[in-house]
Design a protein around this motif. Structure first.
Motif, PDB file in Angstrom:
ATOM      1  N   ARG A   1      69.871 -13.910  40.148  1.00 39.05           N
ATOM      2  CA  ARG A   1      69.229 -15.031  40.833  1.00 39.05           C
ATOM      3  C   ARG A   1      69.267 -14.828  42.344  1.00 39.05           C
ATOM      4  O   ARG A   1      68.272 -15.018  43.036  1.00 39.05           O
TER       5      ARG A   1
ATOM      6  N   THR B   1      62.639 -18.527  42.971  1.00 36.36           N
ATOM      7  CA  THR B   1      63.880 -18.934  42.315  1.00 36.36           C
ATOM      8  C   THR B   1      63.772 -18.708  40.818  1.00 36.36           C
ATOM      9  O   THR B   1      62.674 -18.720  40.247  1.00 36.36           O
TER      10      THR B   1
ATOM     11  N   CYS C   1      65.450 -19.771  36.935  1.00 34.57           N
ATOM     12  CA  CYS C   1      66.250 -20.701  36.152  1.00 34.57           C
ATOM     13  C   CYS C   1      66.181 -20.205  34.712  1.00 34.57           C
ATOM     14  O   CYS C   1      65.098 -19.846  34.237  1.00 34.57           O
TER      15      CYS C   1
ATOM     16  N   ALA D   1      69.974 -26.692  32.794  1.00 33.70           N
ATOM     17  CA  ALA D   1      70.056 -25.987  34.080  1.00 33.70           C
ATOM     18  C   ALA D   1      69.018 -26.531  35.064  1.00 33.70           C
ATOM     19  O   ALA D   1      69.311 -26.725  36.246  1.00 33.70           O
ATOM     20  N   LYS D   2      67.810 -26.797  34.583  1.00 32.06           N
ATOM     21  CA  LYS D   2      66.768 -27.344  35.455  1.00 32.06           C
ATOM     22  C   LYS D   2      67.147 -28.739  35.953  1.00 32.06           C
ATOM     23  O   LYS D   2      66.911 -29.074  37.109  1.00 32.06           O
TER      24      LYS D   2
ATOM     25  N   ARG E   1      69.748 -28.384  38.614  1.00 36.74           N
ATOM     26  CA  ARG E   1      69.144 -27.875  39.849  1.00 36.74           C
ATOM     27  C   ARG E   1      68.361 -28.986  40.555  1.00 36.74           C
ATOM     28  O   ARG E   1      68.432 -29.128  41.771  1.00 36.74           O
TER      29      ARG E   1
END
Length: 70
Positions: free
Chosen positions: A3, A19, A21, A47-48, A51
């Motif tokens: 990442r 980016t 994810c 995860a999204k 974020r």
């Protein structure tokens, strides 16, 4: 590490850093391929969401800092 490497070396057409994810899941002996994909999709959505929450928090902190800087 991937990442970070991508965000440092890759840019979107508008010049902003690219980016990544992703969602990771582990296949067990009892799980089907569909269950593996469901688990990975769930991990990706989690995860999204994390974020997005972090981004919102950082934006709010910047707004507060800007107000006090005036």
């Amino acid at each position: 590490r991937v990442r970070l490497a991508v965000s440092v070396s890759c840019r979107r057409p508008d010049g902003a850093p690219l980016t990544l994810c992703y969602g990771a899941a582990q296949l067990t002996d009892e799980a089907s391929g569909g269950e593996l994909l469901d688990a990975a999709d769930h991990a990706l959505m989690k995860a999204k969401a994390a974020r997005a929450a972090l981004s919102s928090e950082q934006s709010a902190e910047r707004s507060v800092s800007e107000r006090f800087a005036r």
